[in-house]
Design a protein around this motif. Structure first.
Motif, short mmCIF file in Angstrom:
data_model
loop_
_atom_site.label_atom_id
_atom_site.label_comp_id
_atom_site.label_asym_id
_atom_site.label_seq_id
_atom_site.Cartn_x
_atom_site.Cartn_y
_atom_site.Cartn_z
N ASP A 151 85.01 -12.51 -46.86
CA ASP A 151 85.12 -12.71 -45.54
C ASP A 151 85.94 -11.65 -44.77
OD1 ASP A 151 86.54 -14.42 -42.43
OD2 ASP A 151 84.69 -15.37 -43.34
N TYR A 159 81.82 -20.54 -28.79
CA TYR A 159 82.82 -18.66 -29.18
C TYR A 159 83.74 -18.10 -27.90
CZ TYR A 159 78.86 -16.28 -28.43
OH TYR A 159 77.42 -15.78 -27.90
N ASP A 216 71.90 -18.01 -39.95
CA ASP A 216 73.43 -18.19 -40.03
C ASP A 216 74.42 -17.93 -40.53
OD1 ASP A 216 75.00 -20.89 -39.21
OD2 ASP A 216 74.34 -21.58 -41.12
N THR A 225 77.76 -15.41 -39.96
CA THR A 225 78.91 -15.51 -39.15
C THR A 225 79.23 -13.94 -39.42
OG1 THR A 225 79.70 -17.58 -39.72
CG2 THR A 225 81.13 -15.97 -39.60
N ARG A 249 86.17 -14.51 -34.87
CA ARG A 249 85.05 -14.39 -36.77
C ARG A 249 84.91 -15.46 -35.13
NH1 ARG A 249 84.27 -18.57 -39.77
NH2 ARG A 249 82.94 -18.10 -41.78
N GLY A 276 80.86 -18.61 -35.29
CA GLY A 276 79.81 -19.19 -36.23
C GLY A 276 78.60 -19.12 -35.64
N THR A 277 77.26 -19.11 -36.27
CA THR A 277 76.00 -18.68 -35.06
C THR A 277 75.56 -19.71 -35.60
OG1 THR A 277 75.57 -17.21 -36.66
CG2 THR A 277 76.38 -16.30 -35.65
N GLY A 278 75.84 -21.10 -35.44
CA GLY A 278 74.79 -22.39 -36.19
C GLY A 278 73.65 -22.37 -34.83
#
Length: 347
Positions: A128, A160, A204, A206, A148, A150-152
């Motif tokens: 990461d 974000y 999904d 990141t 950073r 997330g893309t949920g």
């Protein structure tokens, strides 16, 4: 003709087993063989060892006798005295189903007493990009500013964006944990980031967002062996490209280590007590920026090294460092005596 002959192995180490998901296409596997896999095997043989590649499912562990685990690689017994496992995590899109198996196998092998040049925690830090920058904070070479995200399932809410207030544009948007230059895009606004985040949602994936350092930014990969900078792989992008990797047409050459990066290496080596790792720095024409850590960075064949002298020298030094670290590992465990035996030793 190999300029580095040394077939006398010191210590009991005989096998370097590289754990790598068996997901490559026929074309890709052929390319990797020609670029470095075959040379890795040759370099190990020069040191009196073997280098072999195995998927996680090739390793079987029999622990029916408490305290005496028996480990097999493709049905052949191995022990912590004669074998080490190279277990850097790989998590490209077609390898996602292997991520847990890789981590779990790392933990099992570590608990069974095997020496791992890349213990599980090293892969967590190295896989990461923001974890890398946080772990290696305080570097004399400043890190690239990074956000950073997330893309949920709620990516369409754009929550974000609260973290993008200090971002400048154009910006680089890329996966937090891939390698090889994959997935790198140029975003010129938050609207571009929204589009890229929605695409990343499909896997999904990141993302990290970083300011673009400008056209012609050159990548310098420092190979660090036994805590010392060894060689630099300089990668120059094609005009107009934000990516300098060979897969994107970047120009590759081996060069001496710049003094500034040599001094910075001591900082990173203190925080990464590993026998081998790679540090990537970007130079924007005026200054260096620390970009990322590659625990198992590729040592490629380059046009300026037609006899593969430099490539072979780096690889040989890497494997010799593994051998020496393995010997220290055994020495620290009961004076070098291992409680683990193979089935052939107990038959």
């Amino acid at each position: 003709m190999n300029p580095f002959p040394d077939r006398t192995a010191t210590g009991p180490l005989r096998r370097l087993c590289w754990i790598f998901p068996d997901r490559e296409s026929t074309r890709t596997a052929e390319m990797w063989h020609a670029m470095f896999w075959d040379l890795y095997a040759e370099a190990a043989e020069d040191l009196g060892m073997s280098w072999t590649r195995h998927s996680p499912d090739a390793v079987t562990v029999d622990c029916t006798e408490p305290g005496r685990p028996r480990v097999y690689v493709d049905d052949e017994p191995v022990t912590p005295r004669d074998t080490l496992f190279i277990t850097a995590l790989y998590s490209l899109p077609y390898q996602q189903m292997d991520v847990f198996n890789q981590y779990a196998l790392c933990a099992v092998l570590q608990q069974a007493g095997f020496y791992l040049p890349f213990p599980p925690e090293a892969s967590l830090i190295g896989n990461d990009k923001l974890a890398t920058l946080l772990h290696l904070g305080g570097s004399p070479v400043p890190p690239v500013p990074t956000v950073r995200i997330g893309t949920g399932r709620d990516v369409s809410r754009h929550l974000y964006e609260v973290a993008l207030g200090n971002m400048t544009y154009p910006a680089i948007v890329k996966p937090a944990g891939w390698c090889g230059g994959g997935g790198i895009n140029l975003a010129r606004s938050t609207e571009d980031i929204r589009g890229l985040a929605s695409l990343a949602q499909g896997g999904d994936t990141t993302l990290v967002v970083q300011p673009y350092l400008g056209d012609g930014t050159v990548d310098h990969r420092v190979y660090v062996i036994d805590g010392e900078p060894h060689t630099v792989l300089k990668r120059t992008p094609q005009p107009g490209s934000p990516v300098a990797n060979a897969s994107h047409g970047g120009i590759l050459e081996y060069t001496p280590v710049p003094e500034e990066l040599a001094k910075a290496t001591a900082h990173f080596a203190e925080r990464l007590p590993l026998p081998f790792f790679c540090l990537d720095f970007l130079h924007d024409g005026q200054r260096f920026w620390f970009s990322e850590l590659e625990p198992d960075g590729v040592i490629p064949r380059v046009p300026g090294d037609p006899d593969r002298t430099v490539q072979r020298g780096i690889t040989r030094a890497r494997f010799a460092a593994y051998r020496d670290a393995h010997a220290r590992h055994l020495a620290a465990a009961d004076g070098g005596a291992s409680p683990f035996t193979s089935p052939t030793e107990t038959s």
